[in-house]
Design an enzyme around this catalytic site. Structure first.
Site, mmCIF file in Angstrom:
data_model
loop_
_atom_site.group_PDB
_atom_site.id
_atom_site.type_symbol
_atom_site.label_atom_id
_atom_site.label_comp_id
_atom_site.label_asym_id
_atom_site.label_seq_id
_atom_site.Cartn_x
_atom_site.Cartn_y
_atom_site.Cartn_z
ATOM 1 N N ARG A 147 0.851 -1.191 0.000
ATOM 2 C CA ARG A 147 0.000 0.000 0.000
ATOM 3 C C ARG A 147 0.889 1.245 0.000
ATOM 4 N NH1 ARG A 147 -1.773 -3.662 3.831
ATOM 5 N NH2 ARG A 147 -3.848 -4.561 3.452
ATOM 6 N N LYS A 171 -1.427 -3.013 7.989
ATOM 7 C CA LYS A 171 -2.585 -2.729 8.836
ATOM 8 C C LYS A 171 -2.501 -3.521 10.132
ATOM 9 C CE LYS A 171 -5.969 -1.422 5.308
ATOM 10 N NZ LYS A 171 -7.297 -1.705 4.724
ATOM 11 N N HIS A 241 -3.603 3.156 -5.525
ATOM 12 C CA HIS A 241 -3.726 1.700 -5.395
ATOM 13 C C HIS A 241 -3.543 0.963 -6.722
ATOM 14 C CE1 HIS A 241 -4.412 0.394 -1.391
ATOM 15 N NE2 HIS A 241 -5.321 -0.504 -1.661
ATOM 16 N N ARG A 244 -0.701 -1.496 -7.009
ATOM 17 C CA ARG A 244 -0.959 -2.645 -6.127
ATOM 18 C C ARG A 244 -1.900 -3.629 -6.824
ATOM 19 N NH1 ARG A 244 -1.202 -4.331 -0.679
ATOM 20 N NH2 ARG A 244 -3.252 -4.970 0.122
ATOM 21 N N HIS A 267 -3.344 -9.362 3.062
ATOM 22 C CA HIS A 267 -4.778 -9.521 3.277
ATOM 23 C C HIS A 267 -5.032 -10.506 4.412
ATOM 24 C CE1 HIS A 267 -5.874 -8.260 -1.111
ATOM 25 N NE2 HIS A 267 -5.738 -7.224 -0.309
ATOM 26 N N TYR A 276 -8.967 -10.609 -7.528
ATOM 27 C CA TYR A 276 -8.005 -10.538 -8.628
ATOM 28 C C TYR A 276 -8.132 -11.725 -9.570
ATOM 29 C CZ TYR A 276 -6.096 -6.785 -5.844
ATOM 30 O OH TYR A 276 -5.963 -5.614 -5.132
#
Length: 295
Positions: A147, A171, A241, A244, A267, A276
């Site tokens: 990110r 995150k 993004h 990414r 993730h 994806y």
């Protein structure tokens, strides 16, 4: 109500360890919600909020033309806030119980094809120190899929050029190790050894610096990306993004394992990564329709 909100935000920062952007999103949604509750519904205590009041707030958002995705995000923020109040014995009842989350329309992420990625990477002016920085940032993003907030948060000691990997704090303050390809490693090495020093004004250890010698911000990166896209004559709408998304899509199109891509992207749930595969399938259909004689 402001005091409860401040306590909740502090909880999200300290206890949950959420990123600054995520916390700001919660705060923005809840300020909007509490403002409506106080001024429109005339409620003085957060504990007096009922399910009907929240539903009225959602109707208000719809009347403003807000998307299902935005309302779903508000729902999540409001639910988390009220659950926090209950756990901390600030309130008894849960007005979010049996509250349905609006189903947001699924939109596939916009990606660049390989030729467009190459155009974007080549757009940086390597006759300038800033050009090496910009090229290094784009190469690292495309090589790792991290990110933009993770990229701008990188420190010098997060990079191991000899081993070919970058340590990334994502995150929830979770660490992950991401391999970096030869091309990105080479340009990054040139930037660190020859160009980064030209930006240094203080003893900062941040990897990517702006003209003032401070750590580059997300907003600063966004301006650089737009300038490079214009120079590369890329007509598609780009966001921070985009690289990414392109990283993940190109890996999966070339047969990469979904779990490995999930790990590299950071993730928590593989269902997030699975979008994806839909992008890849869509691309296959387009190729078939274009080239098969009986399509």
């Amino acid at each position: 109500m402001k005091d409860q909100l401040l306590d909740f935000i502090q909880f999200m920062i300290v206890e949950k360890g959420l990123s600054e952007n995520t916390v700001q999103s919660y705060e923005r949604d809840l300020k909007n919600y509490l403002n409506y509750i106080e001024k429109v519904e005339q409620i003085e205590s957060i504990c007096d909020v009922k399910r009907t009041h929240i539903l009225q707030f959602f109707s208000h958002l719809k009347s403003q033309g807000k998307s299902a995705k935005t309302i779903a995000r508000h729902t999540s923020s409001i639910r988390s806030f009220h659950h926090f109040l209950i756990r901390n014995r600030r309130c008894d009842g849960d007005p979010t119980e049996h509250l349905d989350t609006p189903k947001s329309e699924k939109t596939l992420p916009k990606v660049l094809n390989i030729e467009e990625v190459e155009q974007l990477l080549q757009a940086a002016d390597l006759s300038k120190a800033s050009g090496y920085r910009d090229r290094a940032m784009m190469e690292v993003l495309y090589a790792t899929g991290m990110r933009v907030s993770e990229l701008t948060g990188l420190q010098l000691d997060d990079v191991n050029l000899d081993m070919g990997f970058i340590r990334c704090i994502g995150k929830g303050n979770k660490e992950r190790i991401i391999p970096v390809g030869k091309t990105a490693t080479e340009i990054l090495e040139v930037y660190i050894r020859q160009s980064r020093g030209k930006f240094v004004r203080t003893s900062t250890t941040a990897l990517f610096l702006n003209q003032k010698g401070n750590s580059l911000t997300r907003q600063g990166f966004w301006k650089i990306l737009k300038a490079l896209a214009m120079k590369a004559n890329i007509q598609k709408e780009l966001t921070p993004h985009t690289l990414r998304h392109s990283f993940a899509t190109h890996l999966i199109e070339n047969g990469a394992d979904l779990r490995a891509v999930q790990e590299m992207l950071g993730h928590a749930d593989i269902s997030t990564t699975q979008i994806y595969t839909h992008v890849s399938t869509k691309r296959i259909r387009e190729v078939y329709a274009k080239f098969h004689p009986r399509a």
